[in-house]
Design a protein around this motif. Structure first.
Motif, PDB file in Angstrom:
ATOM      1  N   PRO A 165       2.249 -15.651   4.954  1.00 37.20           N
ATOM      2  CA  PRO A 165       1.185 -14.744   5.392  1.00 37.20           C
ATOM      3  C   PRO A 165       1.628 -13.281   5.245  1.00 37.20           C
ATOM      4  O   PRO A 165       2.661 -12.882   5.774  1.00 37.20           O
ATOM      5  N   VAL A 166       0.844 -12.491   4.520  1.00 37.72           N
ATOM      6  CA  VAL A 166       1.218 -11.101   4.262  1.00 37.72           C
ATOM      7  C   VAL A 166      -0.041 -10.291   3.991  1.00 37.72           C
ATOM      8  O   VAL A 166      -1.003 -10.794   3.402  1.00 37.72           O
ATOM      9  N   ALA A 167      -0.042  -9.029   4.433  1.00 35.34           N
ATOM     10  CA  ALA A 167      -1.171  -8.137   4.188  1.00 35.34           C
ATOM     11  C   ALA A 167      -0.641  -6.761   3.819  1.00 35.34           C
ATOM     12  O   ALA A 167       0.373  -6.309   4.359  1.00 35.34           O
ATOM     13  N   PHE A 168      -1.328  -6.097   2.882  1.00 39.86           N
ATOM     14  CA  PHE A 168      -0.949  -4.732   2.535  1.00 39.86           C
ATOM     15  C   PHE A 168      -1.561  -3.770   3.553  1.00 39.86           C
ATOM     16  O   PHE A 168      -2.742  -3.852   3.866  1.00 39.86           O
ATOM     17  N   TRP A 169      -0.721  -2.847   4.052  1.00 40.15           N
ATOM     18  CA  TRP A 169      -1.192  -1.816   4.976  1.00 40.15           C
ATOM     19  C   TRP A 169      -1.056  -0.455   4.315  1.00 40.15           C
ATOM     20  O   TRP A 169      -0.035  -0.139   3.696  1.00 40.15           O
ATOM     21  N   SER A 170      -2.077   0.370   4.465  1.00 42.81           N
ATOM     22  CA  SER A 170      -2.001   1.751   4.021  1.00 42.81           C
ATOM     23  C   SER A 170      -1.132   2.558   4.983  1.00 42.81           C
ATOM     24  O   SER A 170      -0.804   2.106   6.098  1.00 42.81           O
ATOM     25  N   GLY A 171      -0.798   3.780   4.576  1.00 44.82           N
ATOM     26  CA  GLY A 171      -0.045   4.657   5.456  1.00 44.82           C
ATOM     27  C   GLY A 171      -0.786   4.916   6.757  1.00 44.82           C
ATOM     28  O   GLY A 171      -0.187   4.967   7.844  1.00 44.82           O
ATOM     29  N   ASP A 172      -2.099   5.089   6.681  1.00 45.62           N
ATOM     30  CA  ASP A 172      -2.892   5.333   7.891  1.00 45.62           C
ATOM     31  C   ASP A 172      -2.850   4.132   8.830  1.00 45.62           C
ATOM     32  O   ASP A 172      -2.770   4.285  10.052  1.00 45.62           O
ATOM     33  N   ALA A 173      -2.921   2.933   8.261  1.00 43.53           N
ATOM     34  CA  ALA A 173      -2.869   1.726   9.088  1.00 43.53           C
ATOM     35  C   ALA A 173      -1.520   1.605   9.784  1.00 43.53           C
ATOM     36  O   ALA A 173      -1.439   1.188  10.947  1.00 43.53           O
ATOM     37  N   ILE A 174      -0.443   1.986   9.079  1.00 46.13           N
ATOM     38  CA  ILE A 174       0.889   1.948   9.673  1.00 46.13           C
ATOM     39  C   ILE A 174       0.972   2.898  10.858  1.00 46.13           C
ATOM     40  O   ILE A 174       1.452   2.534  11.948  1.00 46.13           O
ATOM     41  N   ARG A 175       0.487   4.129  10.672  1.00 45.03           N
ATOM     42  CA  ARG A 175       0.595   5.117  11.744  1.00 45.03           C
ATOM     43  C   ARG A 175      -0.335   4.799  12.921  1.00 45.03           C
ATOM     44  O   ARG A 175      -0.072   5.198  14.055  1.00 45.03           O
ATOM     45  N   LYS A 176      -1.412   4.056  12.664  1.00 45.59           N
ATOM     46  CA  LYS A 176      -2.271   3.623  13.758  1.00 45.59           C
ATOM     47  C   LYS A 176      -1.550   2.607  14.639  1.00 45.59           C
ATOM     48  O   LYS A 176      -1.659   2.644  15.869  1.00 45.59           O
ATOM     49  N   ALA A 177      -0.803   1.709  14.001  1.00 45.79           N
ATOM     50  CA  ALA A 177      -0.078   0.686  14.753  1.00 45.79           C
ATOM     51  C   ALA A 177       1.219   1.218  15.345  1.00 45.79           C
ATOM     52  O   ALA A 177       1.645   0.784  16.422  1.00 45.79           O
ATOM     53  N   ALA A 178       1.870   2.153  14.629  1.00 45.73           N
ATOM     54  CA  ALA A 178       3.154   2.711  15.064  1.00 45.73           C
ATOM     55  C   ALA A 178       3.076   4.224  14.924  1.00 45.73           C
ATOM     56  O   ALA A 178       3.583   4.801  13.950  1.00 45.73           O
ATOM     57  N   PRO A 179       2.462   4.922  15.876  1.00 47.28           N
ATOM     58  CA  PRO A 179       2.160   6.354  15.732  1.00 47.28           C
ATOM     59  C   PRO A 179       3.374   7.246  15.555  1.00 47.28           C
ATOM     60  O   PRO A 179       3.227   8.379  15.064  1.00 47.28           O
ATOM     61  N   GLN A 180       4.545   6.806  15.936  1.00 46.42           N
ATOM     62  CA  GLN A 180       5.712   7.673  15.848  1.00 46.42           C
ATOM     63  C   GLN A 180       6.358   7.667  14.465  1.00 46.42           C
ATOM     64  O   GLN A 180       7.273   8.451  14.199  1.00 46.42           O
TER      65      GLN A 180
END
Length: 410
Positions: A165-180
């Motif tokens: 199981p794998v999904a591509f995340w954009s940079g925005d999606a990464i910062r939404k989940a891990a804001p720091q």
């Protein structure tokens, strides 16, 4: 006459999990180790439940990196030139195992273990009332340079082909989940079927507690030698002889000598020396484990801080640790966050990952059922400990070893 039922040699996460499983099957179990339980590689691993890692530890690109390995003492993959004569046969075997048929066998073997790992851990932790020690919140592989995206997309395709199981995340999606995390991150791959342990050493201690409650005896002894006899196995320890009907060898990177003594088989076991740096002030920075594609290390949030881990060093069991490699992990983290991580109060560590050249462990029963084997899990000892314990329990009850993990493949 054997004085013990079954002796487990090794009190790391593999040995302790197996001891608990065997005790619950009605066996009288004694665990021997020179150290206190969990004080070897199990103490300082990355804490990542790495079910997504279904590919061998190396590929053919290692040939291009070999000169750099010899020259860069702080690189993510280092070979101590003084250890080269001993390491060379192991590396040659590794390269032979990258041939297509062997490579496919390794992937099949890793998949079989990893696909059962999460469920096995859920069952094990639930059985001891400590499901809270595992966070099943996925993990993330990030990239920073635009030119890295094709490699990431190729990896995603390979993962999907293996039903990971794998999904591509954009940079925005990464910062939404891990804001720091930094705005410099371009994107990444999210693996929802993974997780992380809040304190790997505490997991071992909780398993020890449960094992002792089930009658397992833990003895601090160094096993020096052994032999298989008509009625069982005789061991020589630093505190005298000990005999048992069966022995399980589960002492990680230290398993080769006893395996040779009991089975007559020379196992090509080496150690990937791994380092970590624990940052006690940074436990709040990440919601899940994050790995850097370019920087080649992992950051895992734990109860006592943020653990940075992931370097590999081939230098054997005897040479002293080079703790500058651990501190290098802090330097590698700089630029991955909006504000750099604090190293105040940080503690470095080094441990031995037991690795075989085909990237698969030995999980087997040999010598007329007198010797059980469970070692060589490389980077995946924590991930595969619970499922290995279930398989060892089946072997102890007369089950058959599966071909990819048998001792006679060497």
């Amino acid at each position: 006459m054997a004085e013990r039922d079954i002796v487990v040699v090794g009190a790391g996460i593999i040995g302790v999990a197996c001891a608990l499983q065997l005790a619950r099957q009605g066996r009288q179990v004694v665990v021997l180790d020179l150290q206190e339980p969990g004080m070897g590689a199990s103490y300082g691993n990355a804490g990542h439940l790495a079910t997504e890692q279904v590919f061998p530890i190396a590929d053919l690109s290692i040939l291009k990196r070999l000169p750099r390995m010899l020259l860069d003492p702080m690189g993510p993959l280092r070979l101590d030139w003084r250890y080269l004569p001993r390491a060379l046969p192991w590396f040659l075997r590794l390269l032979m195992n990258l041939r297509p048929a062997n490579y496919r066998r390794t992937v099949v073997g890793l998949r079989a273990l990893n696909e059962g790992s999460l469920g096995a851990w859920q069952r094990l932790l639930h059985s001891i009332g400590r499901a809270d020690l595992l966070r099943e919140d996925g993990s993330l592989l990030v990239y920073e340079r635009a030119q890295s995206r094709p490699a990431l997309e190729a990896l995603q395709q390979r993962m999907q082909q293996q039903q990971v199981p794998v999904a591509f995340w954009s940079g925005d999606a990464i910062r939404k989940a891990a804001p720091q995390l930094s705005d410099n991150l371009q994107g990444g791959l999210f693996f929802p079927g993974t997780g992380h342990f809040l304190d790997p050493y505490h997991v071992v201690r909780e398993l020890v507690r449960a094992a002792e409650a089930s009658g397992v005896q833990f003895l601090k002894r160094h096993v020096l030698e052994g032999r298989v006899g008509e009625h069982g196995v005789s061991l020589v320890t630093d505190q005298g002889p000990l005999s048992a009907r069966q022995v399980l060898i589960a002492c990680g990177a230290h398993s080769a000598k006893l395996t040779a003594a009991l089975t007559g088989k020379t196992v090509p076991l080496d150690t990937e020396r791994g380092y970590h740096l624990m940052l006690p002030r940074e436990s709040h920075r990440l919601p899940f484990a994050v790995t850097s594609l370019e920087r080649k290390f992992i950051m895992t949030p734990m109860t006592d801080g943020l653990r940075l881990a992931g370097t590999v060093e081939f230098a054997g069991l005897a040479r002293p640790a080079n703790m500058q490699r651990a501190w290098q992990l802090h330097r590698l983290s700089q630029g991955l966050f909006r504000e750099n991580l604090s190293a105040q109060g940080a503690t470095p560590w080094m441990g031995f990952r037991p690795s075989l050249p085909d990237s698969l462990p030995v999980i087997d029963r040999v010598c007329d059922d007198k010797v059980l084997l469970a070692f060589g899990h490389q980077h995946l000892g924590l991930t595969q400990a619970a499922v290995t314990a279930e398989w060892v329990g089946e072997l102890a009850n007369g089950g058959q070893a599966l071909m990819p993990y048998r001792l006679d493949r060497f």
